[in-house]
Design a protein around this motif. Structure first.
Motif, short mmCIF file in Angstrom:
data_model
loop_
_atom_site.label_atom_id
_atom_site.label_comp_id
_atom_site.label_asym_id
_atom_site.label_seq_id
_atom_site.Cartn_x
_atom_site.Cartn_y
_atom_site.Cartn_z
N ASN A 148 -6.19 -6.58 1.79
CA ASN A 148 -5.86 -7.10 0.03
C ASN A 148 -5.01 -6.91 0.09
O ASN A 148 -4.54 -5.77 0.45
CB ASN A 148 -6.99 -7.31 -0.48
CG ASN A 148 -7.42 -5.36 -0.63
OD1 ASN A 148 -8.11 -4.88 0.67
ND2 ASN A 148 -7.35 -5.20 -1.63
N GLU A 198 -16.91 -1.80 2.23
CA GLU A 198 -16.27 -1.41 3.41
C GLU A 198 -16.92 -0.42 4.02
O GLU A 198 -17.61 0.23 3.24
CB GLU A 198 -15.04 -0.97 3.08
CG GLU A 198 -14.37 -2.06 2.44
CD GLU A 198 -14.65 -1.93 0.78
OE1 GLU A 198 -15.49 -1.29 0.37
OE2 GLU A 198 -13.14 -1.95 0.20
N ARG A 225 0.62 -1.14 0.10
CA ARG A 225 -0.60 -0.01 0.09
C ARG A 225 0.73 1.28 -0.09
O ARG A 225 1.75 1.07 0.85
CB ARG A 225 -1.18 0.19 1.69
CG ARG A 225 -2.21 0.73 1.41
CD ARG A 225 -2.08 1.21 2.85
NE ARG A 225 -4.22 1.38 2.79
CZ ARG A 225 -4.80 1.60 2.30
NH1 ARG A 225 -5.33 0.73 2.40
NH2 ARG A 225 -5.85 2.78 3.50
N SER A 285 -11.68 -6.09 -2.12
CA SER A 285 -11.94 -6.49 -0.96
C SER A 285 -12.11 -7.70 -0.32
O SER A 285 -12.76 -8.31 -1.41
CB SER A 285 -12.37 -5.64 0.15
OG SER A 285 -12.08 -4.23 -0.14
MG MG Z 1 -8.87 -1.11 0.77
#
Ligand code: MG
Ligand code: TXA
Length: 330
Positions: free
Chosen positions: A146, A181, A60, A152
């Motif tokens: 993920n 989410e 990320r 996700s």
């Molecule tokens: Mg996410």
């Protein structure tokens, strides 16, 4: 690294598995766990090195801040410097549950968690295992579990297919209830930054000025919303107002070009090489859409055609995810 998967009953989670996860987190490890929305990849929010591991395992970018999960209101005051009255109102109504609030950050939380922002995203999950873990460990910083950019995870299997060998433990609590989410809400000004199960209409009952600030054209308000996301490897065309004939024609014309075509269908479907049906009811569609994207991707199709759904209630949140997964919106 070997990744251990421990099965738990999400309603009555086994004390041994939760204790193992809590102990790993306290030692600065990372753990994937179920929430009512999607699986999260957690680290102790006050441990900078542990949070760095979360970013590394997911790949990320460092400019995309995490959500901090709490098990009690007392823990909110450990991570936030102020909790305005409007926030308290929403907490009383929607917590525990799929609502994330953007609040002023406390100086105690390492900057890596919020990517240097002075605000922090906080939510109290309603999933029993997740909340128990937060109560045992304290605030847990956790993005979705993920690989960055992928859909996700709504099942432990999705987590392991992305992160196997990169994390020590996955708590397997079965399929998540909601499937997309949490709704993210900012309070100054009052606006929705990411749509979810809790809708603008529900929020306006308590805060009438709440703005729905998410649109395809507007600049993304949550840093992570600027990236192409939830993305299968294949091209994805999202059809906004699908009708049977239009979709059918589109599939055939792509097949004639030699493409293997997958269809993400709401209910009644046209013939494609591979078909995933996510369900007509928006709640069902939300629960199934990420699993369907992952499944279609495994079928080795060159193009996924996704039927859009009406953008009301949680349907708007599903369409938000599909738009961001799409390479083309028709
Ligand atoms: Mg996410
Ligand atoms: O349901 C959920 O929210 C799940 C589960 C695991 O709780 N978590 C989740 O986290 O979706 P993640 O990291 O995949 O998405 C967090 C989003 C990102 O778009 C990020 O940019 C945004 O929240 N965000 C985090 N801190 C923020 C802040 N201070 N201001 C605005 N947006 C923020």
């Amino acid at each position: 690294m070997r990744t251990v998967i421990l099965k738990i009953d999400p309603r009555r989670p086994d004390g041994h598995a939760i204790a193992k996860a809590a102990s790993l987190l306290r030692q600065g490890g990372v753990v994937a766990f179920p929430t009512e929305t999607v699986y999260g990849l957690g680290a102790d929010a006050f441990n900078e090195a542990a949070v760095r591991e979360v970013f590394a395992a997911k790949g990320r970018p460092a400019d995309d801040p995490l959500i901090v999960h709490v098990g009690s209101l007392r823990d909110v005051s450990k991570v936030c410097s102020d909790v305005p009255a409007a926030a308290k109102k929403l907490m009383r109504t929607f917590w525990p549950g799929p609502l994330t609030l953007v609040l002023p950050k406390s100086g105690n939380v390492p900057g890596i968690v919020t990517a240097g922002l002075q605000t922090i995203c906080v939510r109290m999950p309603s999933n029993v295992a997740a909340r128990k873990l937060c109560r045992m460990v304290g605030p847990i910083a956790a993005p979705s579990a993920n690989t960055f950019g992928r859909p996700s995870p709504t099942k432990a299997m999705h987590v392991s297919s992305d992160l196997n060998g990169r994390i020590p433990l996955i708590l397997d609590g079965g399929s998540t209830d909601i499937g997309i989410e949490s709704t993210i809400v900012g309070l100054s000004p009052q606006r929705i930054l990411r749509p979810g199960k809790i809708t603008a209409g529900q929020l306006r009952k308590y805060l009438p000025d709440m703005e729905f600030a998410v649109s395809a054209r507007r600049k993304p308000l949550a840093p992570g919303m600027k990236y192409r996301h939830y993305a299968p490897r294949a091209q994805l065309w999202l059809i906004r107002n699908p009708d049977h004939r239009k979709v059918s024609r589109m599939i055939k014309s792509q097949q004639r070009k030699g493409l293997k075509v997958g269809l993400l269908a709401v209910s009644r479907y046209c013939a494609a090489d591979k078909v995933a049906i996510i369900g007509k009811k928006p709640q069902q569609a939300a629960r199934n859409c990420f699993d369907a994207l992952r499944w279609l991707d495994k079928q080795d199709v060159g193009l996924i055609i996704a039927e859009g759904l009406p953008e009301t209630g949680i349907g708007a949140a599903v369409m938000n995810r599909l738009r961001r997964a799409a390479t083309k919106v028709i």
